[in-house]
Design a protein around this motif. Structure first.
Motif, PDB file in Angstrom:
ATOM      1  N   GLN A   1       9.303  34.242  69.172  1.00 29.38           N
ATOM      2  CA  GLN A   1       9.777  33.436  70.291  1.00 29.38           C
ATOM      3  C   GLN A   1       8.977  32.136  70.366  1.00 29.38           C
ATOM      4  O   GLN A   1       9.533  31.050  70.456  1.00 29.38           O
ATOM      5  N   ASP A   2       7.669  32.256  70.328  1.00 27.76           N
ATOM      6  CA  ASP A   2       6.784  31.088  70.318  1.00 27.76           C
ATOM      7  C   ASP A   2       6.279  30.920  68.890  1.00 27.76           C
ATOM      8  O   ASP A   2       5.473  31.710  68.410  1.00 27.76           O
ATOM      9  N   ARG A   3       6.766  29.918  68.203  1.00 28.52           N
ATOM     10  CA  ARG A   3       6.435  29.759  66.787  1.00 28.52           C
ATOM     11  C   ARG A   3       5.071  29.132  66.559  1.00 28.52           C
ATOM     12  O   ARG A   3       4.587  29.119  65.424  1.00 28.52           O
ATOM     13  N   GLY A   4       4.477  28.595  67.600  1.00 27.99           N
ATOM     14  CA  GLY A   4       3.086  28.196  67.517  1.00 27.99           C
ATOM     15  C   GLY A   4       2.836  26.874  66.805  1.00 27.99           C
ATOM     16  O   GLY A   4       3.725  26.249  66.234  1.00 27.99           O
ATOM     17  N   GLU A   5       1.574  26.487  66.826  1.00 26.41           N
ATOM     18  CA  GLU A   5       1.163  25.211  66.253  1.00 26.41           C
ATOM     19  C   GLU A   5       1.267  25.214  64.734  1.00 26.41           C
ATOM     20  O   GLU A   5       1.484  24.159  64.122  1.00 26.41           O
ATOM     21  N   ASP A   6       1.139  26.383  64.111  1.00 19.76           N
ATOM     22  CA  ASP A   6       1.253  26.409  62.649  1.00 19.76           C
ATOM     23  C   ASP A   6       2.653  25.996  62.195  1.00 19.76           C
ATOM     24  O   ASP A   6       2.804  25.325  61.160  1.00 19.76           O
ATOM     25  N   TYR A   7       3.682  26.354  62.970  1.00 25.84           N
ATOM     26  CA  TYR A   7       5.052  25.935  62.651  1.00 25.84           C
ATOM     27  C   TYR A   7       5.193  24.422  62.834  1.00 25.84           C
ATOM     28  O   TYR A   7       5.804  23.738  61.998  1.00 25.84           O
ATOM     29  N   GLN A   8       4.620  23.899  63.907  1.00 27.49           N
ATOM     30  CA  GLN A   8       4.692  22.461  64.148  1.00 27.49           C
ATOM     31  C   GLN A   8       3.980  21.687  63.043  1.00 27.49           C
ATOM     32  O   GLN A   8       4.472  20.655  62.575  1.00 27.49           O
ATOM     33  N   GLU A   9       2.850  22.195  62.620  1.00 30.71           N
ATOM     34  CA  GLU A   9       2.106  21.526  61.540  1.00 30.71           C
ATOM     35  C   GLU A   9       2.874  21.608  60.226  1.00 30.71           C
ATOM     36  O   GLU A   9       2.901  20.647  59.450  1.00 30.71           O
ATOM     37  N   TRP A  10       3.493  22.738  59.972  1.00 33.02           N
ATOM     38  CA  TRP A  10       4.323  22.880  58.767  1.00 33.02           C
ATOM     39  C   TRP A  10       5.460  21.865  58.779  1.00 33.02           C
ATOM     40  O   TRP A  10       5.737  21.211  57.766  1.00 33.02           O
ATOM     41  N   LYS A  11       6.133  21.701  59.931  1.00 36.42           N
ATOM     42  CA  LYS A  11       7.217  20.724  60.031  1.00 36.42           C
ATOM     43  C   LYS A  11       6.711  19.305  59.785  1.00 36.42           C
ATOM     44  O   LYS A  11       7.371  18.515  59.104  1.00 36.42           O
ATOM     45  N   ARG A  12       5.541  18.984  60.325  1.00 36.94           N
ATOM     46  CA  ARG A  12       4.984  17.647  60.108  1.00 36.94           C
ATOM     47  C   ARG A  12       4.687  17.406  58.634  1.00 36.94           C
ATOM     48  O   ARG A  12       4.964  16.332  58.093  1.00 36.94           O
ATOM     49  N   SER A  13       4.132  18.413  57.971  1.00 37.49           N
ATOM     50  CA  SER A  13       3.797  18.243  56.551  1.00 37.49           C
ATOM     51  C   SER A  13       5.048  18.075  55.707  1.00 37.49           C
ATOM     52  O   SER A  13       5.072  17.265  54.766  1.00 37.49           O
ATOM     53  N   ARG A  14       6.110  18.809  56.051  1.00 40.41           N
ATOM     54  CA  ARG A  14       7.358  18.672  55.307  1.00 40.41           C
ATOM     55  C   ARG A  14       8.014  17.319  55.587  1.00 40.41           C
ATOM     56  O   ARG A  14       8.592  16.705  54.689  1.00 40.41           O
ATOM     57  N   ALA A  15       7.938  16.867  56.817  1.00 43.65           N
ATOM     58  CA  ALA A  15       8.488  15.547  57.142  1.00 43.65           C
ATOM     59  C   ALA A  15       7.780  14.458  56.353  1.00 43.65           C
ATOM     60  O   ALA A  15       8.418  13.542  55.822  1.00 43.65           O
ATOM     61  N   GLU A  16       6.469  14.554  56.248  1.00 42.65           N
ATOM     62  CA  GLU A  16       5.711  13.544  55.510  1.00 42.65           C
ATOM     63  C   GLU A  16       6.078  13.558  54.028  1.00 42.65           C
ATOM     64  O   GLU A  16       6.166  12.506  53.390  1.00 42.65           O
ATOM     65  N   LYS A  17       6.304  14.732  53.478  1.00 45.99           N
ATOM     66  CA  LYS A  17       6.712  14.811  52.068  1.00 45.99           C
ATOM     67  C   LYS A  17       8.073  14.160  51.850  1.00 45.99           C
ATOM     68  O   LYS A  17       8.289  13.464  50.849  1.00 45.99           O
ATOM     69  N   LEU A  18       9.001  14.392  52.770  1.00 51.22           N
ATOM     70  CA  LEU A  18      10.330  13.814  52.637  1.00 51.22           C
ATOM     71  C   LEU A  18      10.274  12.291  52.811  1.00 51.22           C
ATOM     72  O   LEU A  18      10.952  11.553  52.092  1.00 51.22           O
ATOM     73  N   ILE A  19       9.460  11.827  53.742  1.00 45.59           N
ATOM     74  CA  ILE A  19       9.295  10.379  53.925  1.00 45.59           C
ATOM     75  C   ILE A  19       8.707   9.755  52.669  1.00 45.59           C
ATOM     76  O   ILE A  19       9.122   8.662  52.244  1.00 45.59           O
ATOM     77  N   GLN A  20       7.768  10.445  52.056  1.00 50.51           N
ATOM     78  CA  GLN A  20       7.153   9.937  50.828  1.00 50.51           C
ATOM     79  C   GLN A  20       8.186   9.782  49.719  1.00 50.51           C
ATOM     80  O   GLN A  20       8.213   8.770  48.999  1.00 50.51           O
ATOM     81  N   LEU A  21       9.087  10.773  49.569  1.00 49.47           N
ATOM     82  CA  LEU A  21      10.119  10.660  48.542  1.00 49.47           C
ATOM     83  C   LEU A  21      11.112   9.559  48.895  1.00 49.47           C
ATOM     84  O   LEU A  21      11.491   8.745  48.036  1.00 49.47           O
TER      85      LEU A  21
END
Length: 496
Positions: free
Chosen positions: A379-399
């Motif tokens: 239910q609460d995916r926590g800060e680790d999920y938010q950090e994972w999303k940020r890292s994936r967003a940065e990878k996509l922006i880089q490409l």
């Protein structure tokens, strides 16, 4: 609140709304139940600041006068109400394939001449390809708004032919093979499974003409809903159906999570078929049928990145961009977690009074549900999920910055959508972007008929035939044609 209907429709996505329009127009008492706050499914708009984004419907095909979607929108009485922008006829889709640029123009004649210019030694193969695409499209009665002589997938040979193998048989030029199949991004194409049927219909749909919706795709759902209500239909939101109600072996209605019951003489589910059957009590449908539907593989999900841009930084472009970093245009087939992302789809949404610069941008890339499975039941995916999303967003922006070098500095802020987002809001298993997977080697294994094993329960939506505006609209015609008679319905559509 009236809770008894002739037709009870579950899900106010495109297919559900179109069925509701058709049946309410015929004078039936129609009720639509939608689990979310807003109607439309992937037609929905959302905002980040003042920037507007569409959840899933980013451009439309075959909207020129007399073409398929033009005729369908006229039948649904929304054509003159929509705010449309015809895309650049010289290039509506641009493909960057390991730095090679291929532009798709509108119209098969123009497409042929463009491909001949890119590949002057391949004119014979290009001519044969265009002939094949138009032949397949012209042979599909329902896609030409003609009543089919039955609709038996077993009688359609194009479901049983691999598009990858077809293209290889036309030419050994690998660059031309890529150029002709690069649009598979819009249907989660897999060179191991995708059929000639799917490829031909979708490519024909877009190459005929391409349009954007000014201000997003929510307007389609809004106008359909207004028409349904004007014809006496009702639409209830925040009504999540939890279970089906039976009297003996007769399906009589549904019950929502609040315990409210709605009855319907006939029920049409625009909810994913596997999810629909989960609500049917044990013993009311054969286990073999339930298991078959549940076991159909799903198409891959996506990771979406929606950017609000700083003013005057990124020009608005009147075409879409498909970027392939590797020498391969089948990102689903070659998907590897440790090499993610290797491709993307990028576009700048259009608004009324669109100026020279874009204020928003959406970027999509394929993503396996396995990437998010560890958060799927929390239910609460926590800060680790938010950090994972940020890292994936940065990878996509880089490409994406390899195509747009100034992109990173032009971003004001962004939001993301993951396979969990699509699972939770659209209701597809594992967030499948395009529903069930069709495999040319055994198309019947994944084919789902509009009529179910329960006499008064029907399916509609992207899992019936094809996805998107094209496929879902045809599925609504097939579903309602099963009820009203397909011959009469086709006459009404063509006379609209």
């Amino acid at each position: 609140m009236d809770k008894s209907f002739d037709f009870l429709i579950l899900g106010a996505g495109l297919g559900g709304l179109e069925c509701a329009f058709i049946l309410s127009k015929k004078g039936y008492k129609v009720g639509v139940l939608e689990k979310n706050e807003h109607i439309g499914g992937t037609l929905q708009n959302f905002k980040l600041g003042e920037s507007t984004f569409s959840a899933g419907m980013h451009y439309l095909g075959s909207l020129d006068e007399g073409q398929l979607l033009h005729r369908l929108f006229r039948f649904f009485n929304i054509l003159d109400k929509l705010k449309l922008k015809r895309m650049n006829p010289e290039v509506f889709d641009r493909f960057i394939i390991q730095e090679q640029q291929i532009d798709y123009p509108m119209g098969w004649e123009y497409f042929s001449s463009r491909m001949n210019a890119y590949f002057p030694a391949e004119k014979k193969a290009i001519k044969e390809y265009v002939s094949l695409m138009t032949k397949v499209s012209a042979s599909q009665a329902i896609y030409n708004l003609q009543a089919p002589d039955g609709y038996d997938i077993r009688q359609n040979p194009y479901h049983y032919r691999s598009i990858y193998q077809e293209i290889k048989s036309l030419t050994s030029n690998r660059n031309l093979q890529h150029a002709l199949t690069a649009l598979n991004f819009v249907y989660a194409g897999d060179r191991e499974t995708s059929s000639l049927y799917t490829h031909a219909l979708i490519n024909n749909y877009y190459i005929q003409s391409a349009y954007r919706l000014l201000g997003g795709s929510q307007q389609i759902a809004t106008h359909l809903a207004d028409n349904i209500k004007s014809q006496g239909g009702v639409i209830h939101t925040r009504k999540k159906v939890n279970s089906f109600i039976f009297q003996d072996h007769k399906l009589t209605g549904v019950e929502t999570r609040e315990g409210v019951r709605y009855t319907g003489k006939q029920i049409i589910s625009n909810i994913h078929p596997a999810v629909t059957l989960e609500m049917v009590p044990e013993g009311k449908i054969r286990k073999s049928f339930r298991d078959r539907i549940a076991s159909i593989p799903q198409t891959m999900s996506v990771f979406g990145l929606h950017l609000r841009l700083k003013p005057g930084r990124i020009p608005y472009v009147d075409h879409n961009v498909y970027y392939y970093a590797n020498d391969d245009v089948w990102p689903v087939t070659t998907y590897k977690t440790d090499e993610w992302p290797s491709s993307f789809y990028l576009y700048t949404p259009a608004a009324e009074g669109q100026g020279a610069f874009a204020d928003a941008m959406s970027i999509y890339t394929y993503m396996s549900f396995d990437e998010v499975s560890k958060w799927s039941s929390r239910q609460d995916r926590g800060e680790d999920y938010q950090e994972w999303k940020r890292s994936r967003a940065e990878k996509l922006i880089q490409l994406a910055s390899k195509y747009l070098p100034g992109l990173k500095d032009a971003i004001h802020d962004y939001i993301t959508a993951t396979p969990l987002t699509y699972r939770d809001y659209i209701g597809t298993p594992e967030g499948a972007m395009y529903g069930t997977l069709r495999d040319y080697k055994n198309p019947m294994a994944s084919y789902i008929f509009t009529r179910t094993k329960i006499p008064n329960l029907y399916f509609t939506g992207q899992n019936i035939n094809l996805h998107g505006m094209l496929g879902v609209s045809i599925s609504a015609l097939l579903t309602c044609g099963e009820i009203l008679g397909i011959d009469e319905l086709m006459k009404e559509v063509t006379h609209a």
